[in-house]
Write a protein that holds these residues in place. Structure first.
Motif, PDB file in Angstrom:
ATOM      1  N   LEU A 135      68.397 -38.440 -13.790  1.00  0.00           N
ATOM      2  CA  LEU A 135      68.722 -39.645 -13.034  1.00  0.00           C
ATOM      3  C   LEU A 135      69.271 -39.279 -11.658  1.00  0.00           C
ATOM      4  N   GLY A 136      70.030 -38.181 -11.601  1.00  0.00           N
ATOM      5  CA  GLY A 136      70.536 -37.703 -10.314  1.00  0.00           C
ATOM      6  C   GLY A 136      69.408 -37.337  -9.370  1.00  0.00           C
ATOM      7  N   LEU A 137      68.407 -36.609  -9.880  1.00  0.00           N
ATOM      8  CA  LEU A 137      67.250 -36.258  -9.060  1.00  0.00           C
ATOM      9  C   LEU A 137      66.514 -37.518  -8.615  1.00  0.00           C
ATOM     10  N   PHE A 138      66.368 -38.470  -9.513  1.00  0.00           N
ATOM     11  CA  PHE A 138      65.678 -39.719  -9.209  1.00  0.00           C
ATOM     12  C   PHE A 138      66.352 -40.436  -8.036  1.00  0.00           C
TER      13      PHE A 138
ATOM     14  N   MET B  79      65.953 -38.527  -4.668  1.00  0.00           N
ATOM     15  CA  MET B  79      64.641 -38.711  -4.063  1.00  0.00           C
ATOM     16  C   MET B  79      64.511 -40.112  -3.457  1.00  0.00           C
ATOM     17  N   ILE B  80      65.124 -41.104  -4.096  1.00  0.00           N
ATOM     18  CA  ILE B  80      65.159 -42.445  -3.505  1.00  0.00           C
ATOM     19  C   ILE B  80      65.887 -42.400  -2.163  1.00  0.00           C
TER      20      ILE B  80
ATOM     21  N   VAL C  88      61.071 -33.051   3.053  1.00  0.00           N
ATOM     22  CA  VAL C  88      60.486 -33.962   2.068  1.00  0.00           C
ATOM     23  C   VAL C  88      59.118 -33.456   1.609  1.00  0.00           C
ATOM     24  N   ILE C  89      58.250 -33.103   2.565  1.00  0.00           N
ATOM     25  CA  ILE C  89      56.900 -32.650   2.219  1.00  0.00           C
ATOM     26  C   ILE C  89      56.943 -31.357   1.408  1.00  0.00           C
ATOM     27  N   SER C  90      57.829 -30.440   1.783  1.00  0.00           N
ATOM     28  CA  SER C  90      57.908 -29.167   1.055  1.00  0.00           C
ATOM     29  C   SER C  90      58.399 -29.369  -0.374  1.00  0.00           C
ATOM     30  N   GLU C  91      59.329 -30.299  -0.571  1.00  0.00           N
ATOM     31  CA  GLU C  91      59.824 -30.573  -1.924  1.00  0.00           C
ATOM     32  C   GLU C  91      58.740 -31.220  -2.780  1.00  0.00           C
ATOM     33  N   ILE C  92      58.025 -32.182  -2.196  1.00  0.00           N
ATOM     34  CA  ILE C  92      56.958 -32.837  -2.942  1.00  0.00           C
ATOM     35  C   ILE C  92      55.847 -31.839  -3.280  1.00  0.00           C
TER      36      ILE C  92
ATOM     37  N   PHE D 140      57.561 -44.701 -13.320  1.00  0.00           N
ATOM     38  CA  PHE D 140      56.814 -44.697 -14.585  1.00  0.00           C
ATOM     39  C   PHE D 140      55.335 -44.417 -14.330  1.00  0.00           C
ATOM     40  N   ILE D 141      54.749 -45.096 -13.335  1.00  0.00           N
ATOM     41  CA  ILE D 141      53.329 -44.874 -13.012  1.00  0.00           C
ATOM     42  C   ILE D 141      53.120 -43.431 -12.559  1.00  0.00           C
ATOM     43  N   SER D 142      54.031 -42.944 -11.718  1.00  0.00           N
ATOM     44  CA  SER D 142      53.939 -41.574 -11.212  1.00  0.00           C
ATOM     45  C   SER D 142      53.939 -40.571 -12.354  1.00  0.00           C
ATOM     46  N   ASP D 143      54.807 -40.773 -13.318  1.00  0.00           N
ATOM     47  CA  ASP D 143      54.889 -39.865 -14.458  1.00  0.00           C
ATOM     48  C   ASP D 143      53.643 -39.961 -15.331  1.00  0.00           C
ATOM     49  N   GLU D 144      53.111 -41.161 -15.479  1.00  0.00           N
ATOM     50  CA  GLU D 144      51.938 -41.365 -16.335  1.00  0.00           C
ATOM     51  C   GLU D 144      50.696 -40.675 -15.772  1.00  0.00           C
ATOM     52  N   ILE D 145      50.559 -40.624 -14.449  1.00  0.00           N
ATOM     53  CA  ILE D 145      49.354 -40.021 -13.867  1.00  0.00           C
ATOM     54  C   ILE D 145      49.512 -38.526 -13.631  1.00  0.00           C
ATOM     55  N   GLY D 146      50.666 -37.969 -14.011  1.00  0.00           N
ATOM     56  CA  GLY D 146      50.827 -36.520 -13.935  1.00  0.00           C
ATOM     57  C   GLY D 146      51.700 -36.016 -12.816  1.00  0.00           C
ATOM     58  N   LEU D 147      52.195 -36.924 -11.946  1.00  0.00           N
ATOM     59  CA  LEU D 147      53.154 -36.522 -10.929  1.00  0.00           C
ATOM     60  C   LEU D 147      54.553 -36.515 -11.538  1.00  0.00           C
ATOM     61  N   HIS D 148      55.488 -35.867 -10.873  1.00  0.00           N
ATOM     62  CA  HIS D 148      56.876 -35.931 -11.325  1.00  0.00           C
ATOM     63  C   HIS D 148      57.401 -37.337 -11.089  1.00  0.00           C
ATOM     64  N   PHE D 149      58.202 -37.849 -12.023  1.00  0.00           N
ATOM     65  CA  PHE D 149      58.686 -39.235 -11.920  1.00  0.00           C
ATOM     66  C   PHE D 149      59.477 -39.479 -10.635  1.00  0.00           C
ATOM     67  N   SER D 150      60.124 -38.435 -10.115  1.00  0.00           N
ATOM     68  CA  SER D 150      60.944 -38.614  -8.917  1.00  0.00           C
ATOM     69  C   SER D 150      60.100 -38.946  -7.686  1.00  0.00           C
ATOM     70  N   ILE D 151      58.798 -38.583  -7.708  1.00  0.00           N
ATOM     71  CA  ILE D 151      57.920 -38.912  -6.586  1.00  0.00           C
ATOM     72  C   ILE D 151      57.798 -40.430  -6.453  1.00  0.00           C
ATOM     73  N   GLY D 152      57.748 -41.121  -7.586  1.00  0.00           N
ATOM     74  CA  GLY D 152      57.717 -42.584  -7.554  1.00  0.00           C
ATOM     75  C   GLY D 152      58.972 -43.161  -6.929  1.00  0.00           C
ATOM     76  N   GLY D 153      60.124 -42.561  -7.234  1.00  0.00           N
ATOM     77  CA  GLY D 153      61.371 -43.003  -6.614  1.00  0.00           C
ATOM     78  C   GLY D 153      61.363 -42.788  -5.111  1.00  0.00           C
ATOM     79  N   PHE D 154      60.840 -41.639  -4.695  1.00  0.00           N
ATOM     80  CA  PHE D 154      60.746 -41.361  -3.262  1.00  0.00           C
ATOM     81  C   PHE D 154      59.839 -42.368  -2.564  1.00  0.00           C
ATOM     82  N   MET D 155      58.696 -42.683  -3.171  1.00  0.00           N
ATOM     83  CA  MET D 155      57.764 -43.632  -2.567  1.00  0.00           C
ATOM     84  C   MET D 155      58.397 -45.015  -2.457  1.00  0.00           C
ATOM     85  N   ALA D 156      59.198 -45.404  -3.448  1.00  0.00           N
ATOM     86  CA  ALA D 156      59.889 -46.704  -3.377  1.00  0.00           C
ATOM     87  C   ALA D 156      60.858 -46.728  -2.209  1.00  0.00           C
ATOM     88  N   GLY D 157      61.629 -45.640  -2.038  1.00  0.00           N
ATOM     89  CA  GLY D 157      62.552 -45.563  -0.910  1.00  0.00           C
ATOM     90  C   GLY D 157      61.830 -45.560   0.414  1.00  0.00           C
TER      91      GLY D 157
END
Length: 382
Positions: free
Chosen positions: A57-60, A63-64, A144-148, A225-242
């Motif tokens: 949750l901290g990572l999530f 990334m947000i 950001v790009i290097s972490e992703i 959730f969508i990010s994790d389902e398609i094989g990306l790390h869930f935190s990427i979805g949090g970053f995209m929301a932010g």
């Protein structure tokens, strides 16, 4: 109650050491990582599964927060300079890593190169007054790009490991990732043009900051959730929301309301747990080879970054290079994912982990040294 007690101890001790590091002129998260390293020898019976959830949750939330720091326009503008810089850095780091992996281009070398090619956003923000307004966006974009990319590379290696010899699932997964990010950026662009006023008016009608935060969390968790389902790390979805919730879309007032709450939740609760957890799981080995690896990697990367982002005077160029070459805490997570998944050897995991921590510390020290030098020079002129 047991897990609450552990959380209380970790947050309290982590924030105490973070304050100490801040007073010494270093980023507070280094103190939080140190707290985790110390507590690892004390909290032997800690329920690790529950604490892992808290750390994730901290990572999530981190990334947000990273996504909220930049806008899509800034990322697009800075990306023109950042992507070539990252590509060159990654290739050079891959070449530097090869001698330590027996000159084999394998998952060890590819993942370690990704880890040591990252930059630390907190270090970048701490050194931003040396950069200039234009370069701060480039430096944050690089972080950001290097972490992703490091998360993306380790997950590609995991997928290849799961289906050896069959690359179609990997290709399909990469295409899904590209479509997911592309669709989100397109939707954000269309909404920003046609429905921005409607969104701002709707958010203004909300009576409380908690309502704004609640709606944002629905968006963030859905994308995660969508990010994790398609094989990306869930935190990427949090970053995209932010990234999507920039001030141009939601309005300055609503953006300020949102960032205030997210910052409080992130840095007051979850970030200390995430950094302390990285310290609790920190694994390395002290040997001449490990030290040699860090010295070689950091020296090459600092010189490369300094040359590629050089400015008019040497001190500014060095600090810019140090900001780009500041490695990052996320490298510890990437190394852990690779090691647990069986695509990163224990020896290379240990080397990359130590390099990540020492890289952050060294870049922060360089920034302090340049600051001290400039202060002394100003006093001499006066």
């Amino acid at each position: 109650m047991e897990i609450i007690g552990y959380v209380f101890v970790i947050i309290a001790f982590a924030r105490l050491l973070a304050e100490g590091f801040e007073r010494l002129g270093y980023p507070g998260f280094l103190g939080e990582i140190t707290a985790g390293m110390i507590l690892s020898a004390v909290l032997l019976e800690m329920p690790r599964d529950q604490m892992l959830l808290m750390a994730e949750l901290g990572l999530f939330f981190l990334m947000i927060s990273a996504g909220l720091e930049v806008t899509p326009e800034e990322l697009h503008y800075a990306g023109k300079k950042t992507l070539p810089l990252y590509a060159v850095t990654y290739l050079v780091m891959l070449m530097v890593t090869l001698p330590f992996t027996g000159w084999e281009l394998n998952s060890d070398s590819l993942i370690v190169a990704a880890i040591i090619s990252t930059a630390s956003a907190p270090i970048v923000l701490r050194l931003k007054r040396f950069f200039g307004e234009d370069f701060i966006h480039v430096a944050l974009s690089y972080a950001v790009i290097s972490e992703i990319m490091s998360l993306f590379i380790v997950y590609v290696m995991v997928r290849i490991h799961e289906t050896p010899g069959d690359y179609m699932p990997v290709v399909e997964s990469i295409l899904k990732d590209a479509v997911f990010i592309g669709v989100l950026m397109y939707v954000n662009y269309i909404i920003g043009i046609k429905h921005k006023v409607m969104i701002i008016r709707f958010l203004r009608r909300l009576k409380s900051d908690e309502a704004v935060f609640g709606l944002f969390m629905v968006l963030s968790t859905s994308l995660a959730f969508i990010s994790d389902e398609i094989g990306l790390h869930f935190s990427i979805g949090g970053f995209m929301a932010g990234l999507m919730m920039h001030s141009d879309l939601v309005g300055t007032k609503q953006y300020d309301r949102l960032t205030t709450i997210v910052s409080g939740v992130t840095y007051g609760i979850f970030a200390p747990i995430f950094f302390a957890w990285r310290g609790l799981n920190f694994e390395t080995e002290l040997s001449f080879v490990v030290v040699e690896f860090f010295v070689l990697v950091y020296t090459v990367r600092l010189l490369l970054s300094t040359v590629m982002v050089r400015h008019g005077d040497l001190s500014t160029s060095v600090v810019r290079g140090a900001g780009i070459a500041s490695f990052g805490v996320l490298g510890l997570l990437v190394g852990e994912i690779g090691f647990v998944s069986g695509v990163l050897s224990q020896h290379m995991y240990a080397m990359a982990s130590l390099a990540s921590v020492l890289g952050i510390f060294t870049s922060a020290t360089l920034g302090r040294a340049v600051n001290h030098y400039q202060s002394k020079s100003s006093e001499s002129v006066a």
